[in-house]
Design a protein around this motif. Structure first.
Motif, PDB file in Angstrom:
ATOM      1  N   VAL A 269       5.989  -2.955 -11.297  1.00  0.00           N
ATOM      2  CA  VAL A 269       5.103  -2.737 -10.160  1.00  0.00           C
ATOM      3  C   VAL A 269       3.982  -3.762 -10.272  1.00  0.00           C
ATOM      4  O   VAL A 269       3.333  -3.872 -11.321  1.00  0.00           O
ATOM      5  N   ALA A 270       3.747  -4.522  -9.211  1.00  0.00           N
ATOM      6  CA  ALA A 270       2.714  -5.554  -9.244  1.00  0.00           C
ATOM      7  C   ALA A 270       2.136  -5.760  -7.853  1.00  0.00           C
ATOM      8  O   ALA A 270       2.819  -5.563  -6.847  1.00  0.00           O
ATOM      9  N   TYR A 271       0.871  -6.125  -7.814  1.00  0.00           N
ATOM     10  CA  TYR A 271       0.164  -6.403  -6.560  1.00  0.00           C
ATOM     11  C   TYR A 271       0.347  -5.247  -5.573  1.00  0.00           C
ATOM     12  O   TYR A 271       0.872  -5.401  -4.466  1.00  0.00           O
ATOM     13  N   ALA A 272      -0.117  -4.079  -6.000  1.00  0.00           N
ATOM     14  CA  ALA A 272       0.007  -2.887  -5.175  1.00  0.00           C
ATOM     15  C   ALA A 272      -1.265  -2.047  -5.275  1.00  0.00           C
ATOM     16  O   ALA A 272      -1.973  -2.067  -6.291  1.00  0.00           O
ATOM     17  N   ASP A 273      -1.535  -1.302  -4.206  1.00  0.00           N
ATOM     18  CA  ASP A 273      -2.556  -0.256  -4.189  1.00  0.00           C
ATOM     19  C   ASP A 273      -1.822   1.068  -4.070  1.00  0.00           C
ATOM     20  O   ASP A 273      -1.155   1.326  -3.058  1.00  0.00           O
ATOM     21  N   ILE A 274      -1.925   1.897  -5.116  1.00  0.00           N
ATOM     22  CA  ILE A 274      -1.150   3.128  -5.164  1.00  0.00           C
ATOM     23  C   ILE A 274      -2.084   4.324  -5.319  1.00  0.00           C
ATOM     24  O   ILE A 274      -2.887   4.400  -6.259  1.00  0.00           O
ATOM     25  N   LEU A 275      -1.961   5.261  -4.392  1.00  0.00           N
ATOM     26  CA  LEU A 275      -2.616   6.556  -4.475  1.00  0.00           C
ATOM     27  C   LEU A 275      -1.518   7.601  -4.508  1.00  0.00           C
ATOM     28  O   LEU A 275      -0.754   7.739  -3.554  1.00  0.00           O
TER      29      LEU A 275
ATOM     30  N   HIS B 221       0.853  -1.185   0.000  1.00  0.00           N
ATOM     31  CA  HIS B 221       0.000   0.000   0.000  1.00  0.00           C
ATOM     32  C   HIS B 221       0.892   1.240   0.000  1.00  0.00           C
ATOM     33  O   HIS B 221       1.718   1.414   0.887  1.00  0.00           O
ATOM     34  N   PHE B 222       0.659   2.074  -1.021  1.00  0.00           N
ATOM     35  CA  PHE B 222       1.498   3.261  -1.181  1.00  0.00           C
ATOM     36  C   PHE B 222       0.612   4.496  -1.283  1.00  0.00           C
ATOM     37  O   PHE B 222      -0.289   4.567  -2.127  1.00  0.00           O
ATOM     38  N   ASP B 223       0.887   5.477  -0.431  1.00  0.00           N
ATOM     39  CA  ASP B 223       0.147   6.750  -0.420  1.00  0.00           C
ATOM     40  C   ASP B 223       1.183   7.860  -0.504  1.00  0.00           C
ATOM     41  O   ASP B 223       1.913   8.132   0.457  1.00  0.00           O
TER      42      ASP B 223
ATOM     43  N   ILE C 100       3.249  -2.464 -15.181  1.00  0.00           N
ATOM     44  CA  ILE C 100       2.417  -2.324 -13.993  1.00  0.00           C
ATOM     45  C   ILE C 100       1.323  -3.376 -14.120  1.00  0.00           C
ATOM     46  O   ILE C 100       0.556  -3.369 -15.088  1.00  0.00           O
ATOM     47  N   GLU C 101       1.265  -4.306 -13.156  1.00  0.00           N
ATOM     48  CA  GLU C 101       0.351  -5.428 -13.243  1.00  0.00           C
ATOM     49  C   GLU C 101      -0.360  -5.651 -11.906  1.00  0.00           C
ATOM     50  O   GLU C 101       0.202  -5.379 -10.844  1.00  0.00           O
ATOM     51  N   HIS C 102      -1.591  -6.141 -11.989  1.00  0.00           N
ATOM     52  CA  HIS C 102      -2.346  -6.528 -10.793  1.00  0.00           C
ATOM     53  C   HIS C 102      -2.316  -5.418  -9.739  1.00  0.00           C
ATOM     54  O   HIS C 102      -2.121  -5.682  -8.547  1.00  0.00           O
ATOM     55  N   THR C 103      -2.501  -4.199 -10.196  1.00  0.00           N
ATOM     56  CA  THR C 103      -2.331  -3.034  -9.328  1.00  0.00           C
ATOM     57  C   THR C 103      -3.502  -2.074  -9.486  1.00  0.00           C
ATOM     58  O   THR C 103      -3.970  -1.831 -10.605  1.00  0.00           O
ATOM     59  N   THR C 104      -3.950  -1.513  -8.366  1.00  0.00           N
ATOM     60  CA  THR C 104      -4.924  -0.426  -8.385  1.00  0.00           C
ATOM     61  C   THR C 104      -4.153   0.885  -8.272  1.00  0.00           C
ATOM     62  O   THR C 104      -3.443   1.106  -7.291  1.00  0.00           O
ATOM     63  N   LEU C 105      -4.279   1.721  -9.305  1.00  0.00           N
ATOM     64  CA  LEU C 105      -3.479   2.942  -9.377  1.00  0.00           C
ATOM     65  C   LEU C 105      -4.378   4.156  -9.539  1.00  0.00           C
ATOM     66  O   LEU C 105      -5.158   4.241 -10.490  1.00  0.00           O
ATOM     67  N   HIS C 106      -4.261   5.109  -8.607  1.00  0.00           N
ATOM     68  CA  HIS C 106      -4.943   6.398  -8.692  1.00  0.00           C
ATOM     69  C   HIS C 106      -3.857   7.464  -8.690  1.00  0.00           C
ATOM     70  O   HIS C 106      -3.147   7.630  -7.697  1.00  0.00           O
ATOM     71  N   SER C 107      -3.738   8.181  -9.807  1.00  0.00           N
ATOM     72  CA  SER C 107      -2.683   9.177  -9.923  1.00  0.00           C
ATOM     73  C   SER C 107      -3.250  10.475 -10.484  1.00  0.00           C
ATOM     74  O   SER C 107      -3.945  10.467 -11.504  1.00  0.00           O
ATOM     75  N   VAL C 108      -2.935  11.574  -9.807  1.00  0.00           N
ATOM     76  CA  VAL C 108      -3.347  12.888 -10.300  1.00  0.00           C
ATOM     77  C   VAL C 108      -2.400  13.349 -11.403  1.00  0.00           C
ATOM     78  O   VAL C 108      -2.797  14.035 -12.354  1.00  0.00           O
ATOM     79  N   GLY C 109      -1.130  12.957 -11.294  1.00  0.00           N
ATOM     80  CA  GLY C 109      -0.135  13.339 -12.292  1.00  0.00           C
ATOM     81  C   GLY C 109      -0.020  12.327 -13.414  1.00  0.00           C
ATOM     82  O   GLY C 109      -0.858  11.440 -13.582  1.00  0.00           O
TER      83      GLY C 109
END
Length: 294
Positions: free
Chosen positions: A190-196, A141-143, A242-251
């Protein structure tokens, strides 16, 4: 070596450098306020030279140098959670290799001369930068509020030279051989990650190979023959994903791979005599793939 009747000279150099460089952060709970980097860097250099001079009524000389350079570099950030605020976070793996092999010889015989110079370089290794978890049940989990960079790069330089000169009043034969074999894998993933993330996300893999090989042979005699072989083989795989990842990026989000391969193969043979023959062969083969996917 020198002898009134028979002159013999030989030189053999065998050199090996092997090493792995690894940096891991696993299942950590990190709260970071400043720019942070997790990195593994490897820089291997190897230079070898063999040379002989032989003279006699009948002369023989042989030069052989064999270099092997191998190493794996890996950086991984797996599991746990990371909060960076407005700071940048980097995951970097960098591999640099430089290898030089030179085999040089001169053979002189009043009646006959035979000489060979052989130089062989072998380079292998992998470079991996990874950020994520091991499965959907073990995610990272990355914020973050700053730029996120996951990058794997490798730079390889190799030079191989085999030179032989032979001279005899009667018979002369010269053999020059130069061989380079190189293989490598570069990965940024990047894999198996939740990134905001409130800034940019970049996943980048790059390979830069510069390979030069030269084989030179010359023979002079009543009966003379020169044979030269130069061969390069390169296999390289470059990939980012980037695989198996939920990615929310403003940039911005960039997943990129690049390969830059420069190969130079040169072969020259010469012979002079009442009966003479010369042959040279130069070959270069490249097997590579570049992939980037999201």
């Amino acid at each position: 070596a020198a002898g009134g009747g028979l002159g013999l000279a030989g030189a053999i150099g065998v050199n090996t450098i092997a090493g792995n460089t690894v940096t891991n952060v696993k299942n950590a709970a990190l709260t970071l306020s400043g720019n942070s980097t997790v990195a593994a860097t490897q820089n291997l250099k190897l230079t070898a030279l063999t040379g002989t001079v032989a003279a006699g009524a009948i002369d023989g000389g042989f030069r052989l140098v064999v270099n092997t350079l191998s190493g794996d570099v890996g950086t991984s950030v797996t599991g746990g959670s990371i909060t960076t605020g407005a700071a940048a976070f980097n995951v970097l793996a960098t591999r640099t290799g430089t290898i030089r092999a030179y085999a040089i010889g001169v053979s002189l015989g009043m009646m006959g001369a035979l000489g060979g110079g052989v130089a062989v370089n072998t380079l292998t290794g992998s470079t991996t930068a990874y950020m994520g978890g091991s499965s959907n049940n073990d995610k990272l989990h990355f914020d973050g509020g700053g730029a996120l960079l996951v990058q794997g790069t490798e730079t390889i330089n190799a030079s191989t030279l085999g030179v032989q000169a032979a001279g005899g009043v009667s018979i002369a034969m010269a053999l020059g051989v130069a061989v380079t074999n190189a293989s490598g894998t570069v990965s940024a993933k990047v894999a198996y990650a939740d990134i905001l993330n409130l800034a940019s996300v970049t996943v980048h893999a790059a390979a830069d190979y510069d390979l030069t090989i030269k084989g030179i042979g010359a023979a002079v005699g009543a009966a003379a023959m020169g044979i030269v072989v130069s061969d390069i083989a390169l296999t390289n795989t470059v990939g980012s994903s980037i695989e198996h990842t939920t990615l929310h990026s403003v940039g911005s989000v960039a997943v990129t791979s690049e390969g830059d391969w420069n190969i130079y193969a040169f072969s020259l043979a010469g012979a002079a005599g009442i009966i003479s023959g010369a042959g040279s062969f130069a070959s270069a083969s490249l097997g590579s793939s570049v992939d980037a996917h999201l």
